[in-house]
Design a protein around this motif. Structure first.
Motif, PDB file in Angstrom:
ATOM      1  N   ASP A  88       0.821  -1.209   0.000  1.00 55.21           N
ATOM      2  CA  ASP A  88       0.000   0.000   0.000  1.00 55.21           C
ATOM      3  C   ASP A  88       0.858   1.264   0.000  1.00 55.21           C
ATOM      4  N   LYS A  89       1.944   1.241   0.760  1.00 57.06           N
ATOM      5  CA  LYS A  89       2.845   2.397   0.805  1.00 57.06           C
ATOM      6  C   LYS A  89       3.538   2.617  -0.539  1.00 57.06           C
ATOM      7  N   VAL A  90       3.929   1.536  -1.183  1.00 55.18           N
ATOM      8  CA  VAL A  90       4.581   1.651  -2.489  1.00 55.18           C
ATOM      9  C   VAL A  90       3.600   2.198  -3.526  1.00 55.18           C
ATOM     10  N   VAL A  91       2.387   1.701  -3.516  1.00 61.25           N
ATOM     11  CA  VAL A  91       1.369   2.195  -4.454  1.00 61.25           C
ATOM     12  C   VAL A  91       1.086   3.669  -4.194  1.00 61.25           C
ATOM     13  N   GLN A  92       0.973   4.051  -2.922  1.00 61.37           N
ATOM     14  CA  GLN A  92       0.722   5.448  -2.581  1.00 61.37           C
ATOM     15  C   GLN A  92       1.884   6.338  -3.040  1.00 61.37           C
ATOM     16  N   ASP A  96       1.720   9.347  -5.752  1.00 68.06           N
ATOM     17  CA  ASP A  96       2.213  10.686  -5.438  1.00 68.06           C
ATOM     18  C   ASP A  96       3.194  11.179  -6.494  1.00 68.06           C
ATOM     19  N   ILE A  97       4.042  10.279  -6.971  1.00 67.35           N
ATOM     20  CA  ILE A  97       4.995  10.655  -8.014  1.00 67.35           C
ATOM     21  C   ILE A  97       4.260  11.001  -9.306  1.00 67.35           C
ATOM     22  N   LEU A  98       3.218  10.232  -9.641  1.00 70.49           N
ATOM     23  CA  LEU A  98       2.456  10.517 -10.852  1.00 70.49           C
ATOM     24  C   LEU A  98       1.753  11.877 -10.781  1.00 70.49           C
ATOM     25  N   ARG A  99       1.370  12.296  -9.593  1.00 68.24           N
ATOM     26  CA  ARG A  99       0.668  13.573  -9.444  1.00 68.24           C
ATOM     27  C   ARG A  99       1.605  14.771  -9.411  1.00 68.24           C
ATOM     28  N   MET A 100       2.899  14.554  -9.357  1.00 70.28           N
ATOM     29  CA  MET A 100       3.860  15.653  -9.296  1.00 70.28           C
ATOM     30  C   MET A 100       3.876  16.407 -10.621  1.00 70.28           C
ATOM     31  N   PRO A 101       3.895  17.723 -10.547  1.00 71.46           N
ATOM     32  CA  PRO A 101       3.996  18.492 -11.803  1.00 71.46           C
ATOM     33  C   PRO A 101       5.416  18.379 -12.375  1.00 71.46           C
ATOM     34  N   ILE A 102       5.499  18.397 -13.671  1.00 74.25           N
ATOM     35  CA  ILE A 102       6.805  18.287 -14.334  1.00 74.25           C
ATOM     36  C   ILE A 102       7.384  19.658 -14.566  1.00 74.25           C
TER      37      ILE A 102
END
Length: 102
Positions: A88-92, A96-102
């Motif tokens: 669960d922590k790895v998925v979270q 979170d990384i996917l939601r980071m702006p580039i």
């Protein structure tokens, strides 16, 4: 094999007093890389789960000591909870990384 509830409670209490808590014990072995540490932890988790299954089968056949069965099943349960929590922590973290702006 003990089949009464008080015997099971006594066996569980004995297991707790003996410190029967396994979980994942992934300790760094002096410079080992992360992937090998993770591999060893996964192997230990699988071994703990297999031991719990083996003890359960022996209990069903009536050839196992109830204390050993309770300890093995408790260790397997704790290991499963630890693995699920880590997943669960790895998925979270991935989300979170996917939601980071580039």
């Amino acid at each position: 094999m003990i089949t009464n509830p008080s015997g099971a409670v006594q066996a569980y209490d004995k297991m707790l007093r003996q410190g029967g808590a396994a979980g994942l014990e992934a300790r760094d072995q002096g410079g080992a890389d992360f992937s090998s540490m993770l591999h060893r932890a996964a192997e230990r988790a699988a071994d703990t789960m297999l031991e719990g299954e083996s003890q359960t089968l022996q209990a069903a056949a009536g050839t196992a000591d109830l204390t050993e069965v309770v300890m093995a099943v408790s260790k397997a349960e704790m290991t499963l909870q630890t693995v699920v929590t880590l997943r669960d922590k790895v998925v979270q973290a991935y989300q979170d990384i996917l939601r980071m702006p580039i």
